[in-house]
Design an enzyme around this catalytic site. Structure first.
Site, PDB file in Angstrom:
ATOM      1  N   MET A 269     -61.098 -34.097 -18.808  1.00 58.41           N
ATOM      2  CA  MET A 269     -60.722 -33.022 -19.751  1.00 58.41           C
ATOM      3  C   MET A 269     -61.974 -32.295 -20.267  1.00 58.41           C
ATOM      4  O   MET A 269     -62.057 -31.953 -21.452  1.00 58.41           O
ATOM      5  CB  MET A 269     -59.931 -33.610 -20.936  1.00 58.41           C
ATOM      6  CG  MET A 269     -58.629 -34.238 -20.508  1.00 58.41           C
ATOM      7  SD  MET A 269     -57.769 -35.020 -21.878  1.00 58.41           S
ATOM      8  CE  MET A 269     -58.562 -36.608 -21.907  1.00 58.41           C
TER       9      MET A 269
ATOM     10  N   LYS B 226     -42.362 -29.903 -19.174  1.00 55.14           N
ATOM     11  CA  LYS B 226     -41.837 -28.625 -19.668  1.00 55.14           C
ATOM     12  C   LYS B 226     -41.897 -28.537 -21.185  1.00 55.14           C
ATOM     13  O   LYS B 226     -41.710 -27.464 -21.745  1.00 55.14           O
ATOM     14  CB  LYS B 226     -40.409 -28.448 -19.157  1.00 55.14           C
ATOM     15  CG  LYS B 226     -40.417 -28.247 -17.648  1.00 55.14           C
ATOM     16  CD  LYS B 226     -39.066 -27.958 -17.070  1.00 55.14           C
ATOM     17  CE  LYS B 226     -39.199 -27.777 -15.563  1.00 55.14           C
ATOM     18  NZ  LYS B 226     -38.123 -28.448 -14.835  1.00 55.14           N
TER      19      LYS B 226
ATOM     20  N   ASP C  31     -44.313 -36.612 -15.704  1.00 54.49           N
ATOM     21  CA  ASP C  31     -45.317 -35.719 -16.284  1.00 54.49           C
ATOM     22  C   ASP C  31     -45.901 -34.776 -15.251  1.00 54.49           C
ATOM     23  O   ASP C  31     -45.758 -35.005 -14.062  1.00 54.49           O
ATOM     24  CB  ASP C  31     -46.494 -36.586 -16.756  1.00 54.49           C
ATOM     25  CG  ASP C  31     -46.504 -36.762 -18.239  1.00 54.49           C
ATOM     26  OD1 ASP C  31     -45.915 -35.947 -18.931  1.00 54.49           O
ATOM     27  OD2 ASP C  31     -47.138 -37.737 -18.698  1.00 54.49           O
TER      28      ASP C  31
HETATM   29  C1  SAM Z   1     -54.817 -36.444 -20.229  1.00 49.19           C
HETATM   30  S1  SAM Z   1     -55.946 -37.053 -19.061  1.00 49.19           S
HETATM   31  C2  SAM Z   1     -54.957 -38.251 -18.265  1.00 49.19           C
HETATM   32  C3  SAM Z   1     -55.734 -39.198 -17.396  1.00 49.19           C
HETATM   33  C4  SAM Z   1     -54.858 -40.174 -16.636  1.00 49.19           C
HETATM   34  N1  SAM Z   1     -54.138 -41.031 -17.548  1.00 49.19           N
HETATM   35  C5  SAM Z   1     -55.639 -41.006 -15.643  1.00 49.19           C
HETATM   36  O1  SAM Z   1     -55.805 -42.213 -15.834  1.00 49.19           O
HETATM   37  O2  SAM Z   1     -56.062 -40.441 -14.633  1.00 49.19           O
HETATM   38  C6  SAM Z   1     -55.954 -35.714 -17.906  1.00 49.19           C
HETATM   39  C7  SAM Z   1     -57.304 -35.549 -17.231  1.00 49.19           C
HETATM   40  O3  SAM Z   1     -57.445 -36.513 -16.184  1.00 49.19           O
HETATM   41  C8  SAM Z   1     -58.169 -35.939 -15.122  1.00 49.19           C
HETATM   42  N2  SAM Z   1     -57.280 -35.875 -13.940  1.00 49.19           N
HETATM   43  C9  SAM Z   1     -56.040 -36.368 -13.865  1.00 49.19           C
HETATM   44  N3  SAM Z   1     -55.523 -36.173 -12.629  1.00 49.19           N
HETATM   45  C10 SAM Z   1     -56.476 -35.544 -11.910  1.00 49.19           C
HETATM   46  C11 SAM Z   1     -56.565 -35.076 -10.571  1.00 49.19           C
HETATM   47  N4  SAM Z   1     -55.558 -35.224  -9.720  1.00 49.19           N
HETATM   48  N5  SAM Z   1     -57.711 -34.472 -10.162  1.00 49.19           N
HETATM   49  C12 SAM Z   1     -58.745 -34.330 -11.015  1.00 49.19           C
HETATM   50  N6  SAM Z   1     -58.720 -34.752 -12.300  1.00 49.19           N
HETATM   51  C13 SAM Z   1     -57.613 -35.365 -12.734  1.00 49.19           C
HETATM   52  C14 SAM Z   1     -58.596 -34.548 -15.561  1.00 49.19           C
HETATM   53  O4  SAM Z   1     -59.854 -34.652 -16.197  1.00 49.19           O
HETATM   54  C15 SAM Z   1     -57.491 -34.225 -16.537  1.00 49.19           C
HETATM   55  O5  SAM Z   1     -57.890 -33.201 -17.447  1.00 49.19           O
END
Ligand code: SAM
Length: 233
Positions: A155, A40, A18
């Site tokens: 998010m 993608k 992903d």
């Molecule tokens: C669809 S959610 C998935 C979360 C993921 N499963 C987790 O446990 O981190 C995506 C959100 O996680 C947060 N996020 C994920 N990776 C991040 C990163 N490297 N830096 C900051 N926020 C992050 C942001 O809020 C992003 O919009």
């Protein structure tokens, strides 16, 4: 990722990855491992998730050992359980390897504890993808506004103005410390410190973009006392 995740990757025939997955791990894969980048596919559409489910099942049925690599923890707003159910429906055995969620790791990378003795006894991980008041929202914004614990908003960049407004309306003080940490663990990682009352304007001034974790609560000032006019202890 955990040691278990690294072991699984080392044994994979196929890796389905992903956008927010730790992509540097992909460089370690053997040359004959099939790499499928589902970033993608169009995001957020049911059809894209269905295509991923079908891909996992098809490769497994072909006798391949498949690793689904996601960012953070696949069960925290990661749709991981939909994929588990798709495998179960197809009779494909699978093992869930827990991940390290960005909700906790990104604040830690920025030096912010999500709990601190004498400061907070709870934290809540919240999806801000729908604004408060949205008919499909499952979040109790009034309850979060009235609580004292740390909020970890995922998010939530786009809806930050309405979220900050709702939290204040329901009891959080405008002076509540807020940290917005974007691109956690990446070379472009950045932390912007602000307050709830100023957060929407600060995010706009700094052109904050997703992905970001927004931390709301006194743990932010505990970690950054001078930024909030407090003495270092
Ligand atoms: C669809 S959610 C998935 C979360 C993921 N499963 C987790 O446990 O981190 C995506 C959100 O996680 C947060 N996020 C994920 N990776 C991040 C990163 N490297 N830096 C900051 N926020 C992050 C942001 O809020 C992003 O919009």
């Amino acid at each position: 990722v955990t040691v278990a995740a690294r072991r699984a990757l080392a044994q994979a025939d196929v890796v389905v990855t992903d956008r927010l997955a730790p992509r540097e791990l992909l460089d370690e894969l053997a040359a004959d491992v099939e790499l499928v980048d589902v970033a993608k596919l169009p995001r957020g559409r049911a059809a894209a998730q269905e295509a991923i489910n079908q891909l996992l099942v098809a490769r497994a049925r072909a006798g391949k050992r498949v690793v689904r690599l996601k960012g953070g923890d696949g069960f925290v707003f990661g749709r991981g359980y939909e994929e588990v159910m798709a495998c179960a429906d197809a009779g494909i055995p699978c093992t869930v390897v827990p991940g390290v969620t960005s909700a906790l790791s990104v604040p830690a990378l920025a030096g912010i504890p999500v709990t601190h003795r004498g400061v907070t006894h709870d934290f809540t991980v919240v999806s801000g993808h729908l604004p408060p008041g949205h008919p499909d929202s499952l979040v109790d914004w009034a309850g979060l506004g009235g609580s004292k614990g740390t909020l970890l908003l995922l998010m939530a960049v786009d809806n930050l103005p309405v979220i900050a407004e709702a939290l204040q309306q329901h009891g959080r003080s405008p002076g509540t410390p807020v940290a917005i940490i974007s691109d956690g663990s990446m070379p472009t990682e950045r932390t912007v410190l602000t307050t709830l009352g100023e957060s929407a304007a600060t995010a706009a001034d700094h052109d904050v973009r997703p992905p970001a974790v927004i931390v709301v609560g006194d743990v932010v000032s505990v970690a950054n006392p001078t930024a909030y006019g407090q003495a270092l202890v």
